[in-house]
Design a protein around this motif. Structure first.
Motif, PDB file in Angstrom:
ATOM      1  N   GLU A   1     -21.577  -6.772   0.238  1.00 57.82           N
ATOM      2  CA  GLU A   1     -21.208  -7.608  -0.893  1.00 57.82           C
ATOM      3  C   GLU A   1     -19.914  -7.102  -1.535  1.00 57.82           C
ATOM      4  N   GLY A   2     -18.995  -8.018  -1.816  1.00 59.01           N
ATOM      5  CA  GLY A   2     -17.746  -7.647  -2.470  1.00 59.01           C
ATOM      6  C   GLY A   2     -16.740  -6.993  -1.551  1.00 59.01           C
ATOM      7  N   PHE A   3     -16.962  -7.044  -0.250  1.00 62.51           N
ATOM      8  CA  PHE A   3     -16.042  -6.435   0.706  1.00 62.51           C
ATOM      9  C   PHE A   3     -14.633  -7.003   0.537  1.00 62.51           C
ATOM     10  N   GLN A   4     -13.633  -6.106   0.524  1.00 67.94           N
ATOM     11  CA  GLN A   4     -12.210  -6.428   0.373  1.00 67.94           C
ATOM     12  C   GLN A   4     -11.833  -6.893  -1.020  1.00 67.94           C
ATOM     13  N   ARG A   5     -12.746  -6.821  -1.971  1.00 61.30           N
ATOM     14  CA  ARG A   5     -12.383  -7.074  -3.360  1.00 61.30           C
ATOM     15  C   ARG A   5     -11.899  -5.767  -3.992  1.00 61.30           C
ATOM     16  N   SER A   6     -11.085  -5.876  -5.036  1.00 65.63           N
ATOM     17  CA  SER A   6     -10.430  -4.695  -5.586  1.00 65.63           C
ATOM     18  C   SER A   6     -11.415  -3.621  -6.034  1.00 65.63           C
ATOM     19  N   GLU A   7     -12.554  -4.013  -6.604  1.00 69.17           N
ATOM     20  CA  GLU A   7     -13.533  -3.025  -7.049  1.00 69.17           C
ATOM     21  C   GLU A   7     -14.116  -2.260  -5.865  1.00 69.17           C
TER      22      GLU A   7
ATOM     23  N   MET B   1       0.812  -1.217   0.000  1.00 73.95           N
ATOM     24  CA  MET B   1       0.000   0.000   0.000  1.00 73.95           C
ATOM     25  C   MET B   1       0.846   1.268   0.000  1.00 73.95           C
ATOM     26  N   LEU B   2       2.139   1.166  -0.315  1.00 71.50           N
ATOM     27  CA  LEU B   2       3.030   2.322  -0.245  1.00 71.50           C
ATOM     28  C   LEU B   2       3.471   2.829  -1.611  1.00 71.50           C
ATOM     29  N   GLY B   3       2.808   2.419  -2.674  1.00 68.23           N
ATOM     30  CA  GLY B   3       3.216   2.831  -3.999  1.00 68.23           C
ATOM     31  C   GLY B   3       2.832   4.260  -4.332  1.00 68.23           C
ATOM     32  N   ASP B   4       3.525   4.828  -5.325  1.00 67.34           N
ATOM     33  CA  ASP B   4       3.074   6.094  -5.890  1.00 67.34           C
ATOM     34  C   ASP B   4       1.704   5.886  -6.525  1.00 67.34           C
ATOM     35  N   LEU B   5       1.527   4.703  -7.115  1.00 62.96           N
ATOM     36  CA  LEU B   5       0.231   4.263  -7.605  1.00 62.96           C
ATOM     37  C   LEU B   5      -0.016   2.866  -7.056  1.00 62.96           C
TER      38      LEU B   5
ATOM     39  N   LEU C   1      -7.576   2.263  -3.642  1.00 67.27           N
ATOM     40  CA  LEU C   1      -6.805   1.943  -4.837  1.00 67.27           C
ATOM     41  C   LEU C   1      -6.914   3.080  -5.842  1.00 67.27           C
ATOM     42  N   ASP C   2      -5.892   3.184  -6.693  1.00 62.19           N
ATOM     43  CA  ASP C   2      -5.907   4.188  -7.753  1.00 62.19           C
ATOM     44  C   ASP C   2      -6.528   3.657  -9.035  1.00 62.19           C
ATOM     45  N   ALA C   3      -6.458   2.357  -9.258  1.00 61.78           N
ATOM     46  CA  ALA C   3      -7.014   1.785 -10.485  1.00 61.78           C
ATOM     47  C   ALA C   3      -7.151   0.273 -10.339  1.00 61.78           C
ATOM     48  N   VAL C   4      -8.121  -0.281 -11.059  1.00 59.91           N
ATOM     49  CA  VAL C   4      -8.248  -1.729 -11.228  1.00 59.91           C
ATOM     50  C   VAL C   4      -8.011  -1.993 -12.708  1.00 59.91           C
TER      51      VAL C   4
ATOM     52  N   LYS D   1       0.073  -4.301 -19.351  1.00 56.02           N
ATOM     53  CA  LYS D   1       1.367  -3.852 -19.867  1.00 56.02           C
ATOM     54  C   LYS D   1       1.292  -2.448 -20.462  1.00 56.02           C
ATOM     55  N   PRO D   2       0.366  -2.154 -21.384  1.00 59.09           N
ATOM     56  CA  PRO D   2       0.301  -0.770 -21.896  1.00 59.09           C
ATOM     57  C   PRO D   2      -0.042   0.245 -20.815  1.00 59.09           C
ATOM     58  N   TRP D   3      -0.844  -0.171 -19.827  1.00 58.88           N
ATOM     59  CA  TRP D   3      -1.201   0.736 -18.728  1.00 58.88           C
ATOM     60  C   TRP D   3       0.050   1.105 -17.924  1.00 58.88           C
ATOM     61  N   LEU D   4       0.866   0.103 -17.612  1.00 54.47           N
ATOM     62  CA  LEU D   4       2.088   0.357 -16.843  1.00 54.47           C
ATOM     63  C   LEU D   4       3.077   1.211 -17.628  1.00 54.47           C
ATOM     64  N   ILE D   5       3.206   0.944 -18.925  1.00 55.29           N
ATOM     65  CA  ILE D   5       4.118   1.750 -19.749  1.00 55.29           C
ATOM     66  C   ILE D   5       3.699   3.213 -19.711  1.00 55.29           C
ATOM     67  N   GLN D   6       2.399   3.467 -19.860  1.00 54.51           N
ATOM     68  CA  GLN D   6       1.910   4.839 -19.829  1.00 54.51           C
ATOM     69  C   GLN D   6       2.113   5.468 -18.448  1.00 54.51           C
TER      70      GLN D   6
END
Length: 302
Positions: A247-253, A216-220, A261-264, A271-276
């Motif tokens: 419902e859905g507790f602790q799931r990424s969404e 949980m310590l990332g820039d993203l 979270l910043d993104a799912v 790969k293209p998401w990380l490159i960008q």
């Protein structure tokens, strides 16, 4: 004189022994645990181990994740470290035996793989956890290996990606395991001071002390769809607070909706998401079209 003569020799079996016989289609199909549909394994390989019907993300081993992200010619590093048994621990079986079985099963010395290589045009450092090795638990070797990846990123000024897949700290190493949380977090603090980008990718599951430290310590902080992410498990929380969880507790969404979270990011887009993202994080503010202040105050992370 008879026209037919019975042969005394029995019908010869095939070249395989009875124990080696198997149905030819065995293992060609796999059932999706989410939608229940049967998936042809070759099709599953084409979709990067995601269900083509419901999008369920199957677990991937660490080396497969690295190979899917980095360009050919990458190097695996820091593979020589091995766990010891500082507490001479034994529960249902001795810890030494657990280690030996996990090493034989995965072909790794511990639940972590470091690599250096190119992600698109970016030279990066990757540290990927292996869930198949004692549940991806973090002991002394995992902590030291991740700390080495952080230090390598800081010294080379190459962006860092940590892929988490873990049940948390490894209880068989006691306080030695818990100390890794502080060690890796301190190393990430030095990386932040050096202003080297760090993205944390959380996969199913990311729990316990891993969530409570570097995950949980990332820039993203990003995650795969449907990943279980949390400190304590849902059952423990329900028993503690005596309430039914949503419902859905602790799931990424769920965590994305609540700001953890910043993104799912689906695996096919990762790969293209990380490159960008690394392009954006590595580009000075002025050249992104943003107006930099006249005097930039010292900051920690973006």
């Amino acid at each position: 004189m008879s026209w037919f003569k019975r042969q005394d020799s029995p019908i010869a079996p095939d070249s395989h022994s009875p124990d080696e016989r198997s149905v030819r289609t065995e293992g060609l199909w796999i059932k999706c645990p989410s939608c229940g549909k049967a998936i042809f394994r070759a099709q599953l390989e084409e979709t990067q181990q995601t269900c083509p019907d419901c999008g369920h993300h199957f677990k991937l081993d660490a080396r497969t994740r690295i190979a899917a992200l980095l360009e050919p010619g990458y190097q695996l590093v820091d593979l020589e470290l091995r766990s010891t048994d500082p507490l001479d621990f034994s529960d249902l079986k001795p810890y030494k035996r657990r280690l030996a079985e996990a090493q034989k099963k995965t072909g790794l010395n511990d639940a972590i793989v470091n690599a250096t290589g190119k992600l698109g045009e970016h030279d990066i450092v990757i540290s990927a956890m292996e869930y198949g090795f004692i549940g991806g638990s973090m002991g002394a070797v995992v902590g030291e290996t991740i700390a080495r990846a952080v230090d390598r990123a800081r010294e080379s000024r190459h962006p860092l990606l940590i892929i988490s897949a873990s049940g948390g700290a490894r209880m068989m190493e006691g306080i030695v395991s818990l100390m890794q949380l502080a060690k890796v977090s301190a190393a990430l603090g030095r990386l932040a001071d050096a202003r080297v980008p760090y993205i944390s990718l959380m996969t199913d599951p990311t729990t316990g002390g891993v969530t409570a430290s570097f995950a949980m310590l990332g820039d993203l902080n990003i995650a795969e769809p449907g990943a279980l992410i949390g400190f304590a498990g849902p059952r423990v929380i329900e028993q503690t607070i005596r309430q039914k969880l949503p419902e859905g507790f602790q799931r990424s969404e769920f965590l994305l909706d609540h700001g953890f979270l910043d993104a799912v990011v689906p695996r096919r887009d990762l790969k293209p998401w990380l490159i960008q993202a690394f392009t954006w994080l590595s580009t000075p503010a002025g050249s992104r079209g943003l107006q930099a202040p006249e005097q930039t105050p010292p900051t920690k992370r973006l």
